[in-house]
Design an enzyme around this catalytic site. Structure first.
Site, PDB file in Angstrom:
ATOM      1  N   ASP A  13       0.769  -1.280   0.071  1.00 29.67           N
ATOM      2  CA  ASP A  13       0.159   0.049  -0.117  1.00 29.67           C
ATOM      3  C   ASP A  13       0.891   1.010  -0.122  1.00 29.67           C
ATOM      4  O   ASP A  13       0.687   2.175  -0.607  1.00 29.67           O
ATOM      5  CB  ASP A  13      -0.955  -0.083   1.341  1.00 29.67           C
ATOM      6  N   ARG A  93       1.636   5.338  16.771  1.00 30.80           N
ATOM      7  CA  ARG A  93       0.755   6.494  15.911  1.00 30.80           C
ATOM      8  C   ARG A  93       1.267   7.850  16.087  1.00 30.80           C
ATOM      9  O   ARG A  93       1.489   8.792  15.368  1.00 30.80           O
ATOM     10  CB  ARG A  93      -0.473   6.297  15.830  1.00 30.80           C
ATOM     11  N   ASP A 122      -6.464   3.779  13.330  1.00 32.94           N
ATOM     12  CA  ASP A 122      -5.036   4.381  13.154  1.00 32.94           C
ATOM     13  C   ASP A 122      -5.097   5.584  12.173  1.00 32.94           C
ATOM     14  O   ASP A 122      -4.409   6.545  12.654  1.00 32.94           O
ATOM     15  CB  ASP A 122      -4.126   3.561  12.456  1.00 32.94           C
ATOM     16  N   SER A 173      -3.380  -9.198   8.733  1.00 38.27           N
ATOM     17  CA  SER A 173      -2.805  -7.908   8.879  1.00 38.27           C
ATOM     18  C   SER A 173      -2.021  -7.669  10.124  1.00 38.27           C
ATOM     19  O   SER A 173      -2.764  -7.964  11.289  1.00 38.27           O
ATOM     20  CB  SER A 173      -3.828  -6.764   8.454  1.00 38.27           C
TER      21      SER A 173
END
Ligand code: ARG
Length: 408
Positions: A13, A93, A122, A173
Protein backbone atom coordinates in the site's frame (compact mmCIF):
# COMPACT_ATOMS: atom_id res chain seq x y z
CA UNK A 1 7.08 21.43 -6.81
CA UNK A 2 5.00 20.85 -3.67
CA UNK A 3 6.29 18.26 -1.27
CA UNK A 4 4.77 15.58 0.94
CA UNK A 5 6.30 13.33 3.61
CA UNK A 6 4.94 9.78 3.57
CA UNK A 7 5.20 7.32 6.48
CA UNK A 8 6.63 4.44 4.49
CA UNK A 9 6.57 0.78 5.56
CA UNK A 10 7.85 -0.89 2.41
CA UNK A 11 4.60 -2.80 1.99
CA UNK A 12 2.33 -2.84 -1.04
CA UNK A 13 0.00 0.00 0.00
CA UNK A 14 2.62 2.59 0.90
CA UNK A 15 4.67 1.63 -2.16
CA UNK A 16 1.69 2.22 -4.42
CA UNK A 17 1.06 5.42 -2.44
CA UNK A 18 4.41 6.89 -3.58
CA UNK A 19 3.29 6.70 -7.22
CA UNK A 20 -0.27 7.74 -6.42
CA UNK A 21 0.86 10.86 -4.59
CA UNK A 22 3.04 11.78 -7.57
CA UNK A 23 0.49 11.01 -10.29
CA UNK A 24 -2.77 12.09 -8.72
CA UNK A 25 -1.61 14.86 -6.46
CA UNK A 26 1.52 16.08 -8.21
CA UNK A 27 3.65 15.76 -5.11
CA UNK A 28 7.34 15.26 -4.72
CA UNK A 29 7.42 12.40 -2.21
CA UNK A 30 9.78 12.09 0.75
CA UNK A 31 9.58 8.62 2.28
CA UNK A 32 10.08 8.28 6.02
CA UNK A 33 10.73 4.78 7.39
CA UNK A 34 10.36 4.74 11.17
CA UNK A 35 11.94 1.94 13.16
CA UNK A 36 9.65 1.25 16.11
CA UNK A 37 11.15 -2.15 16.86
CA UNK A 38 9.96 -4.38 14.06
CA UNK A 39 12.43 -6.84 12.71
CA UNK A 40 12.62 -5.27 9.23
CA UNK A 41 15.41 -4.52 6.81
CA UNK A 42 15.05 -0.75 6.75
CA UNK A 43 17.95 -0.15 4.36
CA UNK A 44 16.20 -2.31 1.76
CA UNK A 45 12.96 -0.44 2.44
CA UNK A 46 14.57 2.94 1.88
CA UNK A 47 16.21 1.70 -1.36
CA UNK A 48 12.83 0.50 -2.55
CA UNK A 49 11.23 3.90 -1.87
CA UNK A 50 13.87 5.63 -3.98
CA UNK A 51 13.57 3.04 -6.75
CA UNK A 52 9.82 3.66 -6.90
CA UNK A 53 10.40 7.38 -7.22
CA UNK A 54 10.72 9.06 -3.83
CA UNK A 55 12.99 12.11 -4.13
CA UNK A 56 14.40 11.36 -0.73
CA UNK A 57 14.05 8.54 1.78
CA UNK A 58 15.23 8.29 5.33
CA UNK A 59 15.22 5.97 8.30
CA UNK A 60 14.63 7.13 11.84
CA UNK A 61 15.49 4.77 14.66
CA UNK A 62 12.68 5.69 17.03
CA UNK A 63 12.85 2.73 19.36
CA UNK A 64 14.19 4.64 22.36
CA UNK A 65 11.77 7.50 21.74
CA UNK A 66 8.90 4.99 21.66
CA UNK A 67 10.13 3.25 24.81
CA UNK A 68 10.87 6.34 26.88
CA UNK A 69 8.20 8.79 25.79
CA UNK A 70 5.24 6.59 24.88
CA UNK A 71 5.61 3.13 26.43
CA UNK A 72 6.86 4.31 29.83
CA UNK A 73 4.04 6.85 30.38
CA UNK A 74 1.53 4.17 29.33
CA UNK A 75 3.12 1.67 31.70
CA UNK A 76 3.01 4.16 34.58
CA UNK A 77 -0.72 4.48 33.80
CA UNK A 78 -1.12 0.65 33.54
CA UNK A 79 -2.81 1.49 30.24
CA UNK A 80 -4.99 -1.34 28.89
CA UNK A 81 -7.84 -0.46 26.52
CA UNK A 82 -11.02 -2.16 27.72
CA UNK A 83 -8.87 -3.81 30.37
CA UNK A 84 -7.10 -6.00 27.80
CA UNK A 85 -5.12 -4.34 25.02
CA UNK A 86 -1.78 -2.73 26.01
CA UNK A 87 -2.20 -0.18 23.19
CA UNK A 88 0.99 -1.10 21.34
CA UNK A 89 -0.16 0.05 17.89
CA UNK A 90 -1.99 3.02 19.39
CA UNK A 91 1.22 4.26 21.08
CA UNK A 92 3.33 4.22 17.93
CA UNK A 93 0.94 6.48 15.95
CA UNK A 94 1.49 9.71 17.86
CA UNK A 95 5.25 9.06 17.68
CA UNK A 96 5.22 8.47 13.90
CA UNK A 97 2.99 11.55 13.55
CA UNK A 98 5.54 13.64 15.47
CA UNK A 99 8.34 12.43 13.18
CA UNK A 100 6.26 13.14 10.07
CA UNK A 101 5.58 16.68 11.29
CA UNK A 102 9.24 17.31 12.19
CA UNK A 103 10.40 16.01 8.81
CA UNK A 104 7.78 18.04 6.92
CA UNK A 105 8.84 21.18 8.77
CA UNK A 106 12.55 20.63 8.19
CA UNK A 107 12.12 19.66 4.51
CA UNK A 108 9.64 22.40 3.66
CA UNK A 109 6.76 20.05 2.87
CA UNK A 110 3.18 21.29 2.91
CA UNK A 111 1.61 17.91 3.61
CA UNK A 112 2.12 14.50 5.19
CA UNK A 113 0.68 11.10 4.25
CA UNK A 114 0.05 7.74 5.87
CA UNK A 115 -1.09 4.36 4.58
CA UNK A 116 -4.15 3.78 6.80
CA UNK A 117 -7.51 2.63 5.53
CA UNK A 118 -10.72 4.52 6.18
CA UNK A 119 -12.03 1.91 8.58
CA UNK A 120 -9.57 1.73 11.42
CA UNK A 121 -8.42 3.64 14.46
CA UNK A 122 -4.96 4.39 13.11
CA UNK A 123 -6.13 6.98 10.58
CA UNK A 124 -7.86 8.85 13.41
CA UNK A 125 -4.71 8.75 15.52
CA UNK A 126 -2.52 10.05 12.69
CA UNK A 127 -4.88 12.78 11.55
CA UNK A 128 -5.58 13.95 15.10
CA UNK A 129 -1.96 13.83 16.32
CA UNK A 130 -0.72 15.67 13.23
CA UNK A 131 -3.34 18.37 13.70
CA UNK A 132 -2.36 18.76 17.36
CA UNK A 133 1.30 19.26 16.44
CA UNK A 134 0.89 21.39 13.30
CA UNK A 135 -2.65 22.29 12.24
CA UNK A 136 -1.37 23.89 8.99
CA UNK A 137 -0.15 20.60 7.53
CA UNK A 138 -2.43 18.86 5.10
CA UNK A 139 -2.93 15.12 5.66
CA UNK A 140 -3.38 12.82 2.66
CA UNK A 141 -4.36 9.18 3.15
CA UNK A 142 -4.10 7.54 -0.31
CA UNK A 143 -5.54 4.17 0.76
CA UNK A 144 -8.59 5.97 2.13
CA UNK A 145 -9.21 7.80 -1.12
CA UNK A 146 -8.36 5.29 -3.81
CA UNK A 147 -10.98 2.84 -5.06
CA UNK A 148 -8.53 -0.06 -5.39
CA UNK A 149 -9.01 -3.61 -4.16
CA UNK A 150 -5.93 -5.60 -3.29
CA UNK A 151 -5.89 -7.08 -6.79
CA UNK A 152 -6.12 -3.59 -8.29
CA UNK A 153 -3.24 -2.44 -6.09
CA UNK A 154 -1.14 -5.39 -7.27
CA UNK A 155 -1.95 -4.51 -10.91
CA UNK A 156 -1.18 -0.84 -10.33
CA UNK A 157 2.12 -1.82 -8.70
CA UNK A 158 3.10 -4.11 -11.60
CA UNK A 159 2.20 -1.43 -14.17
CA UNK A 160 4.47 1.01 -12.36
CA UNK A 161 7.37 -1.39 -11.91
CA UNK A 162 6.88 -1.72 -8.16
CA UNK A 163 8.01 -5.11 -6.89
CA UNK A 164 5.22 -7.13 -5.32
CA UNK A 165 6.21 -9.77 -2.77
CA UNK A 166 5.81 -13.20 -4.35
CA UNK A 167 5.00 -16.46 -2.62
CA UNK A 168 2.29 -17.25 -0.17
CA UNK A 169 0.61 -14.13 0.97
CA UNK A 170 0.48 -13.43 4.67
CA UNK A 171 -3.08 -14.33 5.65
CA UNK A 172 -3.18 -11.64 8.35
CA UNK A 173 -2.78 -7.90 8.73
CA UNK A 174 0.00 -7.28 11.20
CA UNK A 175 1.36 -4.25 12.98
CA UNK A 176 4.21 -4.53 15.43
CA UNK A 177 6.56 -2.59 17.61
CA UNK A 178 8.47 -3.31 20.77
CA UNK A 179 5.38 -3.05 23.01
CA UNK A 180 3.41 -5.66 21.08
CA UNK A 181 2.21 -7.30 17.91
CA UNK A 182 -1.34 -6.79 16.56
CA UNK A 183 -2.82 -9.41 14.26
CA UNK A 184 -6.16 -9.18 12.47
CA UNK A 185 -8.07 -10.27 9.33
CA UNK A 186 -8.38 -13.66 7.64
CA UNK A 187 -9.75 -16.46 9.79
CA UNK A 188 -9.56 -14.19 12.84
CA UNK A 189 -12.64 -12.39 11.54
CA UNK A 190 -14.71 -15.29 12.86
CA UNK A 191 -14.73 -14.52 16.59
CA UNK A 192 -15.68 -18.12 17.45
CA UNK A 193 -12.59 -19.65 15.81
CA UNK A 194 -9.52 -20.00 18.00
CA UNK A 195 -6.58 -18.13 16.51
CA UNK A 196 -4.34 -20.62 14.66
CA UNK A 197 -0.75 -21.07 15.81
CA UNK A 198 0.53 -19.42 12.62
CA UNK A 199 -0.93 -16.11 13.83
CA UNK A 200 1.64 -16.04 16.62
CA UNK A 201 5.28 -15.20 16.24
CA UNK A 202 6.53 -13.91 19.58
CA UNK A 203 4.91 -16.46 21.89
CA UNK A 204 4.85 -20.24 22.03
CA UNK A 205 1.59 -22.04 22.81
CA UNK A 206 1.36 -22.31 26.61
CA UNK A 207 1.07 -26.10 26.29
CA UNK A 208 4.42 -26.19 24.46
CA UNK A 209 6.18 -23.92 26.96
CA UNK A 210 8.86 -25.33 29.28
CA UNK A 211 7.67 -27.56 32.10
CA UNK A 212 9.70 -25.53 34.59
CA UNK A 213 8.76 -22.01 35.65
CA UNK A 214 11.16 -19.11 35.27
CA UNK A 215 11.43 -16.18 37.65
CA UNK A 216 12.18 -12.58 36.74
CA UNK A 217 13.01 -9.74 39.09
CA UNK A 218 11.98 -6.32 37.84
CA UNK A 219 13.13 -3.19 39.62
CA UNK A 220 11.21 0.08 39.23
CA UNK A 221 12.42 3.62 39.98
CA UNK A 222 9.48 6.02 40.25
CA UNK A 223 7.39 3.73 38.12
CA UNK A 224 10.05 3.18 35.42
CA UNK A 225 11.50 -0.31 35.00
CA UNK A 226 15.26 0.17 35.35
CA UNK A 227 16.75 -3.26 36.23
CA UNK A 228 16.15 -6.82 35.16
CA UNK A 229 17.40 -9.51 37.54
CA UNK A 230 19.56 -6.90 39.24
CA UNK A 231 21.18 -5.68 36.04
CA UNK A 232 20.63 -2.03 35.04
CA UNK A 233 19.03 -1.80 31.60
CA UNK A 234 17.73 0.86 29.22
CA UNK A 235 14.00 0.61 28.71
CA UNK A 236 14.22 -0.53 25.07
CA UNK A 237 16.56 -3.40 25.88
CA UNK A 238 14.60 -4.34 28.99
CA UNK A 239 11.34 -4.53 27.06
CA UNK A 240 12.95 -6.54 24.24
CA UNK A 241 14.55 -8.93 26.73
CA UNK A 242 11.32 -9.49 28.65
CA UNK A 243 9.49 -10.04 25.33
CA UNK A 244 11.93 -12.84 24.54
CA UNK A 245 11.80 -14.55 27.93
CA UNK A 246 8.05 -14.24 28.57
CA UNK A 247 7.26 -15.22 24.96
CA UNK A 248 9.14 -18.49 25.47
CA UNK A 249 6.77 -19.22 28.37
CA UNK A 250 3.67 -18.51 26.31
CA UNK A 251 2.89 -15.33 28.26
CA UNK A 252 1.12 -12.39 26.60
CA UNK A 253 -1.43 -13.81 24.18
CA UNK A 254 -4.57 -11.67 24.11
CA UNK A 255 -7.79 -12.36 22.19
CA UNK A 256 -9.93 -9.24 22.17
CA UNK A 257 -13.18 -8.24 20.46
CA UNK A 258 -12.75 -4.52 20.84
CA UNK A 259 -14.82 -1.40 20.28
CA UNK A 260 -13.16 0.66 17.57
CA UNK A 261 -13.51 4.40 17.63
CA UNK A 262 -15.28 4.32 14.25
CA UNK A 263 -18.16 2.43 15.84
CA UNK A 264 -17.58 -1.18 14.89
CA UNK A 265 -16.42 -4.15 16.93
CA UNK A 266 -13.37 -5.95 15.62
CA UNK A 267 -11.59 -9.09 16.71
CA UNK A 268 -7.89 -8.66 17.23
CA UNK A 269 -5.19 -10.95 18.51
CA UNK A 270 -2.26 -9.43 20.35
CA UNK A 271 1.07 -10.73 21.48
CA UNK A 272 2.44 -8.54 24.22
CA UNK A 273 4.69 -10.57 26.50
CA UNK A 274 6.67 -7.67 28.01
CA UNK A 275 3.61 -5.46 28.39
CA UNK A 276 1.77 -8.25 30.20
CA UNK A 277 4.64 -8.88 32.60
CA UNK A 278 5.61 -5.25 33.21
CA UNK A 279 2.05 -4.01 33.76
CA UNK A 280 1.41 -6.85 36.25
CA UNK A 281 4.66 -6.06 38.08
CA UNK A 282 4.09 -2.30 38.02
CA UNK A 283 0.55 -2.64 39.34
CA UNK A 284 1.84 -4.76 42.15
CA UNK A 285 4.54 -2.25 43.10
CA UNK A 286 1.83 0.41 43.20
CA UNK A 287 -0.42 -1.61 45.46
CA UNK A 288 2.58 -2.05 47.76
CA UNK A 289 3.63 1.61 47.90
CA UNK A 290 0.62 3.83 47.17
CA UNK A 291 -1.76 5.03 49.88
CA UNK A 292 -5.17 3.42 49.44
CA UNK A 293 -7.03 6.52 48.23
CA UNK A 294 -4.36 7.42 45.67
CA UNK A 295 -4.29 3.84 44.38
CA UNK A 296 -8.06 3.61 44.03
CA UNK A 297 -8.40 7.01 42.38
CA UNK A 298 -5.58 6.23 39.96
CA UNK A 299 -7.15 2.89 38.98
CA UNK A 300 -10.36 4.69 38.00
CA UNK A 301 -8.37 7.24 35.97
CA UNK A 302 -6.45 4.55 34.09
CA UNK A 303 -9.48 3.56 32.01
CA UNK A 304 -9.81 7.17 30.82
CA UNK A 305 -6.09 7.37 30.05
CA UNK A 306 -6.34 4.20 27.96
CA UNK A 307 -9.39 5.49 26.10
CA UNK A 308 -7.69 8.78 25.25
CA UNK A 309 -4.70 6.86 23.91
CA UNK A 310 -6.88 4.53 21.87
CA UNK A 311 -8.94 7.43 20.52
CA UNK A 312 -5.90 9.29 19.17
CA UNK A 313 -5.90 11.99 21.84
CA UNK A 314 -2.32 11.43 23.00
CA UNK A 315 -1.41 15.11 22.56
CA UNK A 316 -4.64 16.44 24.09
CA UNK A 317 -4.67 18.77 27.09
CA UNK A 318 -6.57 16.19 29.15
CA UNK A 319 -4.04 13.47 28.43
CA UNK A 320 -1.19 15.86 29.37
CA UNK A 321 -2.93 16.77 32.61
CA UNK A 322 -3.39 13.09 33.42
CA UNK A 323 0.33 12.53 32.74
CA UNK A 324 1.13 15.16 35.35
CA UNK A 325 -1.10 13.34 37.83
CA UNK A 326 0.44 9.97 36.96
CA UNK A 327 3.99 11.30 37.33
CA UNK A 328 3.19 12.74 40.75
CA UNK A 329 1.65 9.41 41.77
CA UNK A 330 4.89 7.57 40.92
CA UNK A 331 7.13 9.36 43.45
CA UNK A 332 7.27 6.30 45.73
CA UNK A 333 6.80 3.58 43.14
CA UNK A 334 10.33 2.32 43.62
CA UNK A 335 11.23 -1.27 44.45
CA UNK A 336 11.48 -4.79 43.09
CA UNK A 337 8.87 -7.30 42.03
CA UNK A 338 9.38 -11.00 41.44
CA UNK A 339 7.24 -12.64 38.80
CA UNK A 340 6.87 -16.31 37.96
CA UNK A 341 6.35 -17.26 34.30
CA UNK A 342 4.85 -20.63 33.65
CA UNK A 343 2.94 -22.02 30.68
CA UNK A 344 1.09 -18.87 29.71
CA UNK A 345 0.72 -17.41 33.18
CA UNK A 346 2.56 -14.54 34.77
CA UNK A 347 2.13 -14.36 38.51
CA UNK A 348 3.59 -11.86 40.91
CA UNK A 349 5.07 -13.88 43.75
CA UNK A 350 7.07 -11.33 45.75
CA UNK A 351 7.82 -7.64 46.19
CA UNK A 352 10.07 -5.37 48.28
CA UNK A 353 10.47 -1.61 48.53
CA UNK A 354 12.04 1.06 50.72
CA UNK A 355 8.72 2.90 50.34
CA UNK A 356 6.58 -0.10 51.26
CA UNK A 357 3.38 0.78 53.10
CA UNK A 358 3.08 -2.81 54.20
CA UNK A 359 3.86 -2.86 57.92
CA UNK A 360 4.32 -6.33 59.23
CA UNK A 361 3.75 -5.48 62.88
CA UNK A 362 0.40 -3.96 61.92
CA UNK A 363 -0.57 -6.82 59.63
CA UNK A 364 0.55 -9.82 61.67
CA UNK A 365 -1.66 -12.12 63.71
CA UNK A 366 1.43 -13.20 65.65
CA UNK A 367 2.61 -12.22 69.14
CA UNK A 368 4.34 -9.02 67.96
CA UNK A 369 1.05 -7.54 66.73
CA UNK A 370 1.05 -3.75 67.33
CA UNK A 371 -2.45 -3.05 66.01
CA UNK A 372 -4.83 -1.69 68.69
CA UNK A 373 -7.74 -4.13 68.50
CA UNK A 374 -9.86 -2.38 71.13
CA UNK A 375 -9.72 0.93 69.23
CA UNK A 376 -11.56 -0.79 66.36
CA UNK A 377 -14.85 -0.67 68.23
CA UNK A 378 -14.85 3.13 68.51
CA UNK A 379 -13.78 3.46 64.88
CA UNK A 380 -16.62 1.23 63.73
CA UNK A 381 -19.18 3.08 65.86
CA UNK A 382 -18.66 6.23 63.84
CA UNK A 383 -17.92 4.48 60.56
CA UNK A 384 -21.27 2.70 60.69
CA UNK A 385 -23.19 5.65 62.14
CA UNK A 386 -24.80 6.71 58.82
CA UNK A 387 -25.77 3.07 58.25
CA UNK A 388 -27.43 2.92 61.68
CA UNK A 389 -29.26 6.23 61.19
CA UNK A 390 -30.46 5.20 57.75
CA UNK A 391 -31.70 1.80 58.94
CA UNK A 392 -33.60 3.46 61.80
CA UNK A 393 -35.14 6.02 59.45
CA UNK A 394 -36.29 3.25 57.11
CA UNK A 395 -37.89 1.41 60.02
CA UNK A 396 -39.79 4.43 61.36
CA UNK A 397 -40.89 5.38 57.82
CA UNK A 398 -42.45 1.95 57.45
CA UNK A 399 -44.49 2.53 60.61
CA UNK A 400 -45.41 6.16 59.82
CA UNK A 401 -47.97 6.63 57.04
CA UNK A 402 -47.03 10.33 56.63
CA UNK A 403 -43.48 9.29 55.64
CA UNK A 404 -40.26 10.71 57.00
CA UNK A 405 -38.43 9.75 60.14
CA UNK A 406 -40.15 10.19 63.48
CA UNK A 407 -39.21 13.42 65.23
CA UNK A 408 -39.11 13.64 69.04
N1 ARG B 1 -6.80 -2.70 16.85
C1 ARG B 1 -5.53 -2.15 17.21
C2 ARG B 1 -5.65 -0.68 17.43
O1 ARG B 1 -6.57 -0.07 16.94
C3 ARG B 1 -4.44 -2.50 16.22
C4 ARG B 1 -4.51 -1.80 14.89
C5 ARG B 1 -3.49 -2.22 13.90
N2 ARG B 1 -3.61 -3.63 13.65
C6 ARG B 1 -3.31 -4.29 12.54
N3 ARG B 1 -3.34 -5.57 12.57
N4 ARG B 1 -2.98 -3.68 11.45
O2 ARG B 1 -4.83 -0.10 18.07
Amino acid sequence: MKRIVLAYSGGLDTSVAIKWLQERHGYEVIALAVDVGEAKDLDAIVDKAVRIGAVHAEIVDARDDLAENYVVPALKANALYEGKYPLSSALSRPLISKLLVETAESMGAEAVAHGCTGKGNDQVRFDTSIAALNPDLKVVAPVREWPMSREDAVDYARQHGISVPVGRENPFSIDENLWGRSIECGVLEDPWIEAPEEAYLWTVAPEDAPARPEYLEIHFERGIPTHLDGEPMETTKLVETVNGIAGRHGVGRIDHVENRLVGIKSREIYEAPAATVLIAAHRDMESFTLPRELGHFKAAMEAKYSELTYYGLWYSPLKQALDAFVDKSQENVTGSVRVKLFRGSCQVVGRKSAYSMYNRSLATYGADDSFDHQAAEGFINYWRLPTVVYAEAQRSEAGDSCGGAAID
